[in-house]
Design an enzyme around this catalytic site. Sequence first.
Site, PDB file in Angstrom:
ATOM      1  N   LYS A 164       0.839  -1.206   0.000  1.00 57.03           N
ATOM      2  CA  LYS A 164       0.000   0.000   0.000  1.00 57.03           C
ATOM      3  C   LYS A 164       0.872   1.253   0.000  1.00 57.03           C
ATOM      4  O   LYS A 164       0.529   2.272  -0.629  1.00 57.03           O
ATOM      5  CB  LYS A 164      -0.920  -0.018   1.222  1.00 57.03           C
ATOM      6  CG  LYS A 164      -1.790   1.235   1.415  1.00 57.03           C
ATOM      7  CD  LYS A 164      -2.678   1.516   0.202  1.00 57.03           C
ATOM      8  CE  LYS A 164      -3.829   2.476   0.510  1.00 57.03           C
ATOM      9  NZ  LYS A 164      -3.487   3.685   1.231  1.00 57.03           N
ATOM     10  N   GLU A 171       0.853   6.890  -6.631  1.00 58.83           N
ATOM     11  CA  GLU A 171      -0.234   7.877  -6.651  1.00 58.83           C
ATOM     12  C   GLU A 171       0.328   9.302  -6.604  1.00 58.83           C
ATOM     13  O   GLU A 171      -0.146  10.195  -7.331  1.00 58.83           O
ATOM     14  CB  GLU A 171      -1.146   7.604  -5.462  1.00 58.83           C
ATOM     15  CG  GLU A 171      -2.268   8.570  -5.222  1.00 58.83           C
ATOM     16  CD  GLU A 171      -2.924   8.271  -3.887  1.00 58.83           C
ATOM     17  OE1 GLU A 171      -2.836   9.119  -2.982  1.00 58.83           O
ATOM     18  OE2 GLU A 171      -3.515   7.180  -3.743  1.00 58.83           O
TER      19      GLU A 171
END
Length: 293
Positions: A164, A171
């Site tokens: 993650k 991102e």
Amino acid sequence: MQLGLIGLGKMGGNMRERIRRAGHTVVGYDRNPDLSDVSGLAELVESLEAPRTVWVMVPAGAATQSTVDELGGLLEPGDVVVDGGNSRWTDDEKHAAELRAKGIGFVDAGVSGGVWGLENGYALMVGGEKEHVDRLRPIFDALKPEGPYGYVHAGKVGAGHFSKMVHNGIEYAMMQAYAEGWELLEKVDSVTDVREVFRSWQEGTVIRSWLLDLAVDALDEDEHLDKLRGYAQDSGEGRWTVEAAIDNAVPLPAITASLFARFASRQEDSPQMKMIAALRNQFGGHAVESAKR
């Protein structure tokens, strides 16, 4: 299946609802009594049948550590704790060892989906021992998007949060690219409708994505992002990604530059950071700062 869920904020509250819609029983606790099903962790544990599963969705660091510590004193051998927050993967190894000494299992779950997860589902990156992960599959299946993708048992303890963390680093870089392109388009005199240029990219181009869709939504709400201050926070995962890259001698020039760009935004009113702030608000409900008048 029964599940205890600690932390009912923007993510946790929607996760409780999605799991309940799938037919499972969720007992939720939050410091806000208006959101909570029980008065405290002791009542939450007492309300679950053994072997218990308790999912933690609280901020990384001290809040997670204190919650894990308290659960370690309340749960019994055979129970399992899931950390679904954005903890650093090295903390997972510590928490797993502490709970293992008491016969309690530990699973780390990187969760992505933001404020849209209730309807769209959550991408889940999970780390832990197979027996603990397999036991939780009904909950993972309830949370993940429909279809074959959106869930992975990434590896041993820490693998879920490490995955993650890298996701969030990517991102950062993707948002930075959209922001830089937007600022350049806004700067030149020849382009008179930047919002519609972004909209034209939504179909048929190699840069179409959900982030691009959210950028268009943000521009529909505030065409030139005049209402926003050019300031964007970093939530921690970007820094950890860069630190992990240094530790492993892996070059991450785009991700590293995007992190430093956020630092620069705190020194001036950056046009690019208006777009970053708008995107973070669109997908995660993160707070934005209004432009000074």
